[in-house]
Design a protein around this motif. Structure first.
Motif, PDB file in Angstrom:
ATOM      1  N   LEU A 285       0.804  -1.220   0.000  1.00  0.00           N
ATOM      2  CA  LEU A 285       0.000   0.000   0.000  1.00  0.00           C
ATOM      3  C   LEU A 285       0.836   1.268   0.000  1.00  0.00           C
ATOM      4  CD1 LEU A 285      -2.859  -0.963   2.476  1.00  0.00           C
ATOM      5  CD2 LEU A 285      -3.103  -0.477   0.042  1.00  0.00           C
ATOM      6  N   VAL A 286       1.970   1.236   0.657  1.00  0.00           N
ATOM      7  CA  VAL A 286       2.770   2.454   0.811  1.00  0.00           C
ATOM      8  C   VAL A 286       3.969   2.468  -0.127  1.00  0.00           C
ATOM      9  CG1 VAL A 286       4.064   3.886   2.435  1.00  0.00           C
ATOM     10  CG2 VAL A 286       2.049   2.638   3.219  1.00  0.00           C
ATOM     11  N   GLY A 287       4.581   1.317  -0.341  1.00  0.00           N
ATOM     12  CA  GLY A 287       5.813   1.290  -1.101  1.00  0.00           C
ATOM     13  C   GLY A 287       5.663   0.961  -2.574  1.00  0.00           C
ATOM     14  N   SER A 288       4.458   0.616  -3.015  1.00  0.00           N
ATOM     15  CA  SER A 288       4.252   0.177  -4.395  1.00  0.00           C
ATOM     16  C   SER A 288       3.460   1.193  -5.190  1.00  0.00           C
ATOM     17  CB  SER A 288       3.506  -1.166  -4.393  1.00  0.00           C
ATOM     18  OG  SER A 288       3.044  -1.494  -5.685  1.00  0.00           O
ATOM     19  N   ALA A 289       3.853   1.390  -6.440  1.00  0.00           N
ATOM     20  CA  ALA A 289       3.059   2.245  -7.329  1.00  0.00           C
ATOM     21  C   ALA A 289       1.789   1.552  -7.780  1.00  0.00           C
ATOM     22  CB  ALA A 289       3.891   2.633  -8.552  1.00  0.00           C
TER      23      ALA A 289
ATOM     24  N   ASP B 174       4.765   8.113  12.195  1.00  0.00           N
ATOM     25  CA  ASP B 174       5.683   9.037  11.532  1.00  0.00           C
ATOM     26  C   ASP B 174       6.519   9.735  12.594  1.00  0.00           C
ATOM     27  OD1 ASP B 174       4.031  11.006  12.633  1.00  0.00           O
ATOM     28  OD2 ASP B 174       2.977  11.378  10.746  1.00  0.00           O
ATOM     29  N   SER B 175       7.201  10.773  12.217  1.00  0.00           N
ATOM     30  CA  SER B 175       8.110  11.437  13.153  1.00  0.00           C
ATOM     31  C   SER B 175       7.383  12.073  14.338  1.00  0.00           C
ATOM     32  CB  SER B 175       8.924  12.514  12.416  1.00  0.00           C
ATOM     33  OG  SER B 175       8.053  13.458  11.801  1.00  0.00           O
ATOM     34  N   ASP B 176       6.072  12.316  14.177  1.00  0.00           N
ATOM     35  CA  ASP B 176       5.289  12.908  15.264  1.00  0.00           C
ATOM     36  C   ASP B 176       4.657  11.870  16.166  1.00  0.00           C
ATOM     37  OD1 ASP B 176       5.794  15.526  14.398  1.00  0.00           O
ATOM     38  OD2 ASP B 176       4.185  15.400  12.918  1.00  0.00           O
ATOM     39  N   GLY B 177       4.773  10.601  15.831  1.00  0.00           N
ATOM     40  CA  GLY B 177       4.182   9.551  16.644  1.00  0.00           C
ATOM     41  C   GLY B 177       3.114   8.775  15.893  1.00  0.00           C
ATOM     42  N   VAL B 178       2.204   8.164  16.654  1.00  0.00           N
ATOM     43  CA  VAL B 178       1.159   7.310  16.091  1.00  0.00           C
ATOM     44  C   VAL B 178      -0.129   8.103  15.943  1.00  0.00           C
ATOM     45  CG1 VAL B 178      -0.243   5.233  16.475  1.00  0.00           C
ATOM     46  CG2 VAL B 178       2.179   5.248  17.112  1.00  0.00           C
ATOM     47  N   HIS B 179      -0.791   7.977  14.793  1.00  0.00           N
ATOM     48  CA  HIS B 179      -2.105   8.567  14.636  1.00  0.00           C
ATOM     49  C   HIS B 179      -2.892   7.794  13.594  1.00  0.00           C
ATOM     50  CE1 HIS B 179       0.135  10.634  11.387  1.00  0.00           C
ATOM     51  NE2 HIS B 179      -1.030  10.718  10.771  1.00  0.00           N
ATOM     52  N   GLU B 180      -4.175   8.068  13.535  1.00  0.00           N
ATOM     53  CA  GLU B 180      -5.059   7.411  12.581  1.00  0.00           C
ATOM     54  C   GLU B 180      -5.326   8.334  11.402  1.00  0.00           C
ATOM     55  OE1 GLU B 180      -9.615   6.528  12.872  1.00  0.00           O
ATOM     56  OE2 GLU B 180      -8.579   4.842  13.833  1.00  0.00           O
ATOM     57  N   THR B 181      -5.428   7.762  10.214  1.00  0.00           N
ATOM     58  CA  THR B 181      -5.673   8.568   9.032  1.00  0.00           C
ATOM     59  C   THR B 181      -6.475   7.765   8.024  1.00  0.00           C
ATOM     60  OG1 THR B 181      -4.613   9.991   7.398  1.00  0.00           O
ATOM     61  CG2 THR B 181      -3.544   7.890   7.844  1.00  0.00           C
ATOM     62  N   ASP B 182      -6.814   8.413   6.908  1.00  0.00           N
ATOM     63  CA  ASP B 182      -7.550   7.720   5.860  1.00  0.00           C
ATOM     64  C   ASP B 182      -6.582   7.218   4.787  1.00  0.00           C
ATOM     65  OD1 ASP B 182      -6.863   9.992   4.377  1.00  0.00           O
ATOM     66  OD2 ASP B 182      -8.855  10.891   4.544  1.00  0.00           O
ATOM     67  N   LEU B 183      -7.129   6.500   3.820  1.00  0.00           N
ATOM     68  CA  LEU B 183      -6.282   5.911   2.785  1.00  0.00           C
ATOM     69  C   LEU B 183      -5.643   6.971   1.893  1.00  0.00           C
ATOM     70  CD1 LEU B 183      -8.529   2.886   1.783  1.00  0.00           C
ATOM     71  CD2 LEU B 183      -6.427   2.815   3.150  1.00  0.00           C
TER      72      LEU B 183
ATOM     73  N   LYS C  81       1.165  10.706   1.700  1.00  0.00           N
ATOM     74  CA  LYS C  81       2.275  11.055   2.586  1.00  0.00           C
ATOM     75  C   LYS C  81       3.206   9.878   2.886  1.00  0.00           C
ATOM     76  CE  LYS C  81      -0.089  14.948   4.765  1.00  0.00           C
ATOM     77  NZ  LYS C  81      -0.469  15.601   6.040  1.00  0.00           N
ATOM     78  N   ARG C  82       2.709   8.671   2.695  1.00  0.00           N
ATOM     79  CA  ARG C  82       3.506   7.453   2.808  1.00  0.00           C
ATOM     80  C   ARG C  82       4.214   7.317   4.164  1.00  0.00           C
ATOM     81  NH1 ARG C  82       6.522   6.719  -2.913  1.00  0.00           N
ATOM     82  NH2 ARG C  82       6.822   4.640  -2.042  1.00  0.00           N
ATOM     83  N   PRO C  83       3.470   7.400   5.260  1.00  0.00           N
ATOM     84  CA  PRO C  83       4.074   7.110   6.561  1.00  0.00           C
ATOM     85  C   PRO C  83       4.243   5.598   6.718  1.00  0.00           C
ATOM     86  CG  PRO C  83       1.725   7.441   6.798  1.00  0.00           C
ATOM     87  CD  PRO C  83       2.027   7.686   5.349  1.00  0.00           C
ATOM     88  N   VAL C  84       4.746   5.179   7.837  1.00  0.00           N
ATOM     89  CA  VAL C  84       4.856   3.754   8.146  1.00  0.00           C
ATOM     90  C   VAL C  84       3.474   3.247   8.562  1.00  0.00           C
ATOM     91  CG1 VAL C  84       5.903   2.046   9.672  1.00  0.00           C
ATOM     92  CG2 VAL C  84       7.263   3.962   8.833  1.00  0.00           C
ATOM     93  N   LEU C  85       3.005   2.208   7.900  1.00  0.00           N
ATOM     94  CA  LEU C  85       1.692   1.647   8.224  1.00  0.00           C
ATOM     95  C   LEU C  85       1.830   0.625   9.344  1.00  0.00           C
ATOM     96  CD1 LEU C  85      -1.343   1.277   7.603  1.00  0.00           C
ATOM     97  CD2 LEU C  85      -0.673  -0.489   5.955  1.00  0.00           C
ATOM     98  N   LEU C  86       1.156   0.895  10.464  1.00  0.00           N
ATOM     99  CA  LEU C  86       1.106  -0.082  11.552  1.00  0.00           C
ATOM    100  C   LEU C  86      -0.022  -1.080  11.330  1.00  0.00           C
ATOM    101  CD1 LEU C  86       1.744   2.152  14.691  1.00  0.00           C
ATOM    102  CD2 LEU C  86       3.336   0.532  13.627  1.00  0.00           C
TER     103      LEU C  86
END
Length: 239
Positions: free
Chosen positions: A98-102, A121-130, A136-141
């Protein structure tokens, strides 16, 4: 390259702050690194519990695709099963796809599930939409969703070296007193989506989708949408 294997979310965030590159299953980046050079520091979330959850309404970003079994909604399980070869699916992760693939082969399925993402991300953990996840391609937990009453997925055969194959995904929910239909189409590299609340019959749903979201789809793609929607709603039409 030094690979870190943090065992907690706080440890993963510390690795990020040190400049570690998230690698997922590394199925997409390995050839690039061999050509352009490896990063000095990388990290994998395969030891982080929050990134390895697997249930009827959630999946972790570090879960490899071949583990996505019948605990998943059909649309997500079948999307994972259609990615690459068996060897790829044993290494590729949800987050990497989802994050690393085109191509983002799981994105149409996640879209019709209206999935929400828990990210780091650098600010910590949060919830977001797809939308924010792929932009923004943060790290997906992890992803989470509400389980549909029915779902479907179809990936057409593609030509070697050609554009990404067409994907159609759909899901049906009981929403309040009526049904809610969601459909997503990957046409090329773009994912289009539409929804129909208060579904009463197949033709009305198709008319609404065509007018609102899929008016520019090629005929062949629309035929797949029509077939899939008819299959989902076939037993639920009213006179």
């Amino acid at each position: 390259m030094l690979l870190r294997l943090p065992t907690s979310v706080s440890g993963a965030q510390e690795c990020l702050s040190e400049g570690a590159v998230p690698i997922g299953g590394a199925t997409l980046v390995w050839a690039t690194w061999q050509r352009d050079g490896f990063p000095e520091l990388a990290e994998s979330l395969r030891e982080v519990p929050e990134a390895n959850v697997l249930g009827r309404e959630t999946v972790g970003g570090a879960v490899v695709l071949h583990r996505m079994d019948d605990r998943m909604p059909d649309v997500l399980r079948r999307a994972a099963a259609a990615v690459g070869t068996g060897a790829v699916r044993r290494s590729a992760t949800v987050g990497g796809n989802l994050v690393g693939s085109a191509l983002r082969c799981l994105l149409p399925a996640a879209t019709v599930l209206d999935a929400r993402a828990t990210v780091l991300d650098s600010d910590g953990v949060h919830e977001t939409d797809l939308a924010e996840l792929v932009t923004k391609r943060p790290v997906l937990l992890s992803l989470r969703w509400r389980e549909p009453i029915a779902s479907a997925y179809r990936k057409l055969a593609g030509e070697a070296g050609g554009p990404p194959p067409l994907v159609v995904a759909s899901a049906l929910y009981v929403d309040g007193g009526g049904d809610l239909l969601r459909v997503a189409v990957r046409d090329g590299y773009d994912v289009l989506s539409g929804s129909v609340p208060g579904v009463t019959d197949t033709e009305e749903a198709l008319h609404t989708l065509r007018a609102a979201a899929f008016g520019d789809l090629p005929t062949a793609a629309w035929d797949v949408v029509r077939s899939q929607v008819a299959g989902l709603l076939g037993g639920r039409d009213t006179d």
